[in-house]
Design an enzyme around this catalytic site. Structure first.
Site, PDB file in Angstrom:
ATOM      1  N   GLY A  12       0.753  -1.241   0.118  1.00 33.60           N
ATOM      2  CA  GLY A  12       0.053   0.018   0.044  1.00 33.60           C
ATOM      3  C   GLY A  12       0.654   1.268  -0.041  1.00 33.60           C
ATOM      4  N   ARG A  66     -13.990 -18.040 -11.155  1.00 34.64           N
ATOM      5  CA  ARG A  66     -13.735 -16.814 -11.309  1.00 34.64           C
ATOM      6  C   ARG A  66     -14.616 -15.707 -11.607  1.00 34.64           C
ATOM      7  NH1 ARG A  66      -8.602 -14.438 -10.137  1.00 34.64           N
ATOM      8  NH2 ARG A  66      -8.361 -12.536 -10.832  1.00 34.64           N
ATOM      9  N   ASN A 108      -4.801   3.120 -13.585  1.00 41.01           N
ATOM     10  CA  ASN A 108      -3.844   2.207 -12.859  1.00 41.01           C
ATOM     11  C   ASN A 108      -2.291   2.839 -13.019  1.00 41.01           C
ATOM     12  OD1 ASN A 108      -2.505  -0.287 -11.863  1.00 41.01           O
ATOM     13  ND2 ASN A 108      -1.654  -0.503 -14.144  1.00 41.01           N
ATOM     14  N   HIS A 110       1.489   1.741 -13.430  1.00 41.68           N
ATOM     15  CA  HIS A 110       2.512   0.674 -13.861  1.00 41.68           C
ATOM     16  C   HIS A 110       3.932   1.151 -13.565  1.00 41.68           C
ATOM     17  CE1 HIS A 110       3.465  -2.871 -15.930  1.00 41.68           C
ATOM     18  NE2 HIS A 110       4.558  -2.384 -16.651  1.00 41.68           N
ATOM     19  N   ASP A 147      -8.395  -0.609 -19.573  1.00 41.94           N
ATOM     20  CA  ASP A 147      -9.537  -1.063 -20.508  1.00 41.94           C
ATOM     21  C   ASP A 147      -9.492  -2.648 -20.315  1.00 41.94           C
ATOM     22  OD1 ASP A 147      -7.388  -2.135 -21.786  1.00 41.94           O
ATOM     23  OD2 ASP A 147      -7.429  -0.690 -23.596  1.00 41.94           O
ATOM     24  N   GLU A 148     -10.048  -3.229 -21.252  1.00 39.42           N
ATOM     25  CA  GLU A 148     -10.076  -4.942 -21.295  1.00 39.42           C
ATOM     26  C   GLU A 148      -8.818  -5.434 -21.313  1.00 39.42           C
ATOM     27  OE1 GLU A 148     -14.186  -3.398 -21.992  1.00 39.42           O
ATOM     28  OE2 GLU A 148     -12.186  -2.830 -22.742  1.00 39.42           O
ATOM     29  N   ASP A 151      -2.621  -3.127 -19.152  1.00 40.64           N
ATOM     30  CA  ASP A 151      -1.812  -1.964 -19.409  1.00 40.64           C
ATOM     31  C   ASP A 151      -1.815  -1.608 -20.757  1.00 40.64           C
ATOM     32  OD1 ASP A 151      -0.654  -2.564 -16.814  1.00 40.64           O
ATOM     33  OD2 ASP A 151       1.007  -3.907 -17.579  1.00 40.64           O
TER      34      ASP A 151
END
Length: 200
Positions: A12, A66, A108, A110, A147-148, A151
Site C-alpha cells: 500500500g 472466477r 492504474n 504501472h 480497459d479490457e 496495461d
C-alpha cells in the site's frame, strides 16, 4: 468532491502516497471513501484503517469460480458508487463487466514507461528485472486508463527515472516508486478532480 475507491494487493505504498497528498492538499477536492484488497494480509488494509477509511477483502479464493468473483467484485464496487477507481498495486485482473460499468473511470499505475515492460506477467519486481536485463538506461512509471486489456488503456501521465550503474531490481523499484509512482499517481487524481483530465 471526487469520491475515490482504491484497490490494492500488497503493502500500500501508493495508497499511502495518495492519502498523504489528500492530507497535504496536493490532491484537491478528493476523498478516499473505500479500500478493497484481494489479499487479506495486505498491509494496505492497515494503512486504510489507520486513516479511518473503510477497508474490505474480496478475494477470488472465497469464490467457487472466477465468474462468481468477478460478479461479486463488480456488484460491490457498484454499491460503493465511486467517481474514480484507482488501482494502486492491484494484482487482480479487473473484470470486463466492471471495466464496462466504469468506462474511463478506472486508472492504474504501472512501474515502467508503457509500452515497454508491460502486459501479462509484468508486475512488481518482474518489471524492473526485465528492464535491467534489457539494459535500458531510462525507465519510469505510467498512469493510464484501464480497459479490457493488460496495461493497454490510454496513457494519462508518465515520468522517467534514470537507471544507474549497479542497480538491482529492488533498488530500481524503490527509486521508481519514490521519483515517479508517488508523484504522478497523486497528480493524475488531482487533475481528474480539477477537471483537467475528463473521465466517464
Amino acid at each position: 468532491m471526487l469520491n475515490v475507491l482504491v484497490m490494492v494487493s500488497g503493502g500500500g505504498t501508493n495508497l499511502q502516497a495518495i492519502l498523504d497528498a489528500v492530507d497535504n492538499g496536493a490532491i484537491r477536492n478528493t476523498k478516499v471513501t473505500a479500500v478493497i484488497s484481494n489479499n487479506p494480509n495486505a498491509y494496505a488494509l492497515e494503512r486504510a484503517k489507520n486513516h479511518g477509511i473503510p477497508a474490505e477483502v474480496i478475494s477470488p479464493k472465497n469464490y467457487g469460480t472466477r465468474e462468481e468473483f468477478n460478479e461479486a467484485l463488480t456488484e460491490r464496487v457498484k454499491a460503493l458508487c465511486p467517481d474514480l477507481i484507482v488501482l494502486a498495486g492491484c494484482l487482480v485482473k479487473i473484470p470486463a463487466q466492471m471495466v464496462d460499468a466504469f468506462r474511463n473511470r478506472i486508472i492504474n499505475i504501472h512501474p515502467a514507461l508503457i509500452p515497454s515492460f508491460c502486459g501479462v506477467g509484468f508486475y512488481g519486481l518482474r518489471v524492473h528485472e526485465a528492464a535491467l536485463s534489457r539494459g535500458v538506461k531510462v525507465t519510469g512509471a505510467t498512469v493510464h486508463f484501464v480497459d479490457e486489456g493488460t496495461d493497454s488503456g490510454p496513457i494519462l501521465l508518465q515520468k522517467a527515472v534514470d537507471v544507474l550503474p549497479g542497480d538491482t531490481a529492488e533498488v530500481l523499484q524503490k527509486r521508481v516508486m519514490e521519483q515517479a509512482e508517488w508523484v504522478i499517481l497523486p497528480k493524475a487524481i488531482d487533475m481528474i478532480a480539477a477537471g483537467e483530465i475528463p473521465i466517464g
